[in-house]
Design a protein around this motif. Sequence first.
Motif, PDB file in Angstrom:
ATOM      1  N   LEU A   1       0.829  -1.210   0.000  1.00 61.68           N
ATOM      2  CA  LEU A   1       0.000   0.000   0.000  1.00 61.68           C
ATOM      3  C   LEU A   1       0.861   1.257   0.000  1.00 61.68           C
ATOM      4  N   LYS A   2       1.950   1.224   0.761  1.00 61.93           N
ATOM      5  CA  LYS A   2       2.852   2.368   0.779  1.00 61.93           C
ATOM      6  C   LYS A   2       3.489   2.574  -0.584  1.00 61.93           C
ATOM      7  N   SER A   3       3.878   1.492  -1.244  1.00 62.83           N
ATOM      8  CA  SER A   3       4.480   1.607  -2.577  1.00 62.83           C
ATOM      9  C   SER A   3       3.490   2.145  -3.598  1.00 62.83           C
ATOM     10  N   ALA A   4       2.184   1.944  -3.331  1.00 62.23           N
ATOM     11  CA  ALA A   4       1.144   2.465  -4.230  1.00 62.23           C
ATOM     12  C   ALA A   4       0.828   3.934  -3.951  1.00 62.23           C
ATOM     13  N   GLY A   5       1.496   4.517  -2.957  1.00 57.02           N
ATOM     14  CA  GLY A   5       1.302   5.932  -2.662  1.00 57.02           C
ATOM     15  C   GLY A   5       0.150   6.225  -1.720  1.00 57.02           C
ATOM     16  N   VAL A   6      -0.352   5.222  -1.011  1.00 55.29           N
ATOM     17  CA  VAL A   6      -1.468   5.450  -0.085  1.00 55.29           C
ATOM     18  C   VAL A   6      -0.947   6.224   1.132  1.00 55.29           C
ATOM     19  N   PRO A   7      -1.550   7.366   1.469  1.00 53.01           N
ATOM     20  CA  PRO A   7      -1.130   8.124   2.647  1.00 53.01           C
ATOM     21  C   PRO A   7      -1.269   7.302   3.921  1.00 53.01           C
ATOM     22  N   GLU A   8      -0.434   7.603   4.910  1.00 51.81           N
ATOM     23  CA  GLU A   8      -0.363   6.800   6.128  1.00 51.81           C
ATOM     24  C   GLU A   8      -1.720   6.656   6.806  1.00 51.81           C
ATOM     25  N   GLU A   9      -2.472   7.750   6.919  1.00 52.39           N
ATOM     26  CA  GLU A   9      -3.751   7.685   7.614  1.00 52.39           C
ATOM     27  C   GLU A   9      -4.726   6.748   6.912  1.00 52.39           C
ATOM     28  N   GLN A  10      -4.803   6.869   5.575  1.00 52.08           N
ATOM     29  CA  GLN A  10      -5.705   5.987   4.832  1.00 52.08           C
ATOM     30  C   GLN A  10      -5.206   4.541   4.842  1.00 52.08           C
ATOM     31  N   LEU A  11      -3.880   4.382   4.830  1.00 51.95           N
ATOM     32  CA  LEU A  11      -3.306   3.045   4.893  1.00 51.95           C
ATOM     33  C   LEU A  11      -3.754   2.337   6.167  1.00 51.95           C
ATOM     34  N   GLU A  12      -3.670   3.036   7.295  1.00 51.59           N
ATOM     35  CA  GLU A  12      -4.073   2.424   8.558  1.00 51.59           C
ATOM     36  C   GLU A  12      -5.573   2.147   8.591  1.00 51.59           C
ATOM     37  N   GLN A  13      -6.359   3.009   7.932  1.00 56.66           N
ATOM     38  CA  GLN A  13      -7.797   2.757   7.852  1.00 56.66           C
ATOM     39  C   GLN A  13      -8.074   1.468   7.078  1.00 56.66           C
ATOM     40  N   MET A  14      -7.351   1.272   5.962  1.00 61.03           N
ATOM     41  CA  MET A  14      -7.531   0.062   5.169  1.00 61.03           C
ATOM     42  C   MET A  14      -7.151  -1.175   5.970  1.00 61.03           C
ATOM     43  N   VAL A  15      -6.034  -1.096   6.676  1.00 56.65           N
ATOM     44  CA  VAL A  15      -5.604  -2.223   7.504  1.00 56.65           C
ATOM     45  C   VAL A  15      -6.652  -2.516   8.579  1.00 56.65           C
ATOM     46  N   GLY A  16      -7.208  -1.453   9.167  1.00 58.93           N
ATOM     47  CA  GLY A  16      -8.248  -1.623  10.187  1.00 58.93           C
ATOM     48  C   GLY A  16      -9.502  -2.256   9.644  1.00 58.93           C
ATOM     49  N   HIS A  17      -9.923  -1.826   8.451  1.00 57.84           N
ATOM     50  CA  HIS A  17     -11.110  -2.415   7.827  1.00 57.84           C
ATOM     51  C   HIS A  17     -10.913  -3.918   7.614  1.00 57.84           C
TER      52      HIS A  17
END
Length: 316
Positions: A107-123
Amino acid sequence: MRIEKLVIPTPFPVGPINIYLIVDDPLTLVDTGPKTDAAMEALTTQIKQLGFRIADIQRIVLTHTHEDHCGLASWLQQQCGAPVYVHEWEQENLTDHGRSRADRVLLKSAGVPEEQLEQMVGHYARVKSFADAVETIVPYRDEHEFVFATGSWRVVHTPGHTPGSCCLLREATRTLLAGDTILKHITPNPVMNPDPHKSSRRFPALKNYLTSLERVRALAPTLIHTSHGDVVTDYEEYLARLLRHTYERQNKVLNLIPQTGITAHELANLLFPKVKDITRFLAVSEAVAHLDLAEFEGKLRLEIIKSGDTFFAIDR
């Protein structure tokens, strides 16, 4: 030998799932439904209506390890003692219950911002609650034969939707149990996953998926049982429609890439501006898959910039 379709409710946007009971010796269930009370009740009731009990199930085969397909595997195994079979590339998804489908590195390599990345992981941590770890797993490989008293079903490894996605082929009747590889009214999402051979890189989902579809074509199936929706009886028409949709989206992707380049996350926002919650991850997966396919086909180049961990798509 006969195949009985069981329709099991899920809490996911895709709606109910079709799972299949192969009535022969050994009595075999293909996929299970999610771990919910409603799914458990529906499965128990429908099995009973067919004249069986949960305890009668002797073998459980999973087409892949998304929660709507594998969620009740652990509970079923506890009830009937049946071994659970899954492709070897996905067995750790069942044993290592701490693994998240939303991979932080990818997700980080795809450019997902940290806050949204953590939201995706949480979901996806919440999605993971719809399945339990499975104790006894038997990994299978491509071409494995599941033998019954009156015939057999052969594993056809069809990576794409997930790396370990598989179909089962009854060669005597050219019947296919397709899992999520083929869905009549839905385009299967090429979900972003680590490569089974090297977890630090992405699995090229869409490229592999298109190869898998051609492999199915060579099998010339006449009846395809899907996991969501209706059967497919005209595979050539289905394939032509899916390929047209895929390359129409591919052209849209290429037209959205500015001269300055774009990350997969930025592209996903342009392709799917209204998505939210869990579908954000699927949107990023779709964008990544199309960028990887376009690079493979020589239509663009992907460059690592920005501190060396995010890739940008650059139009050729």
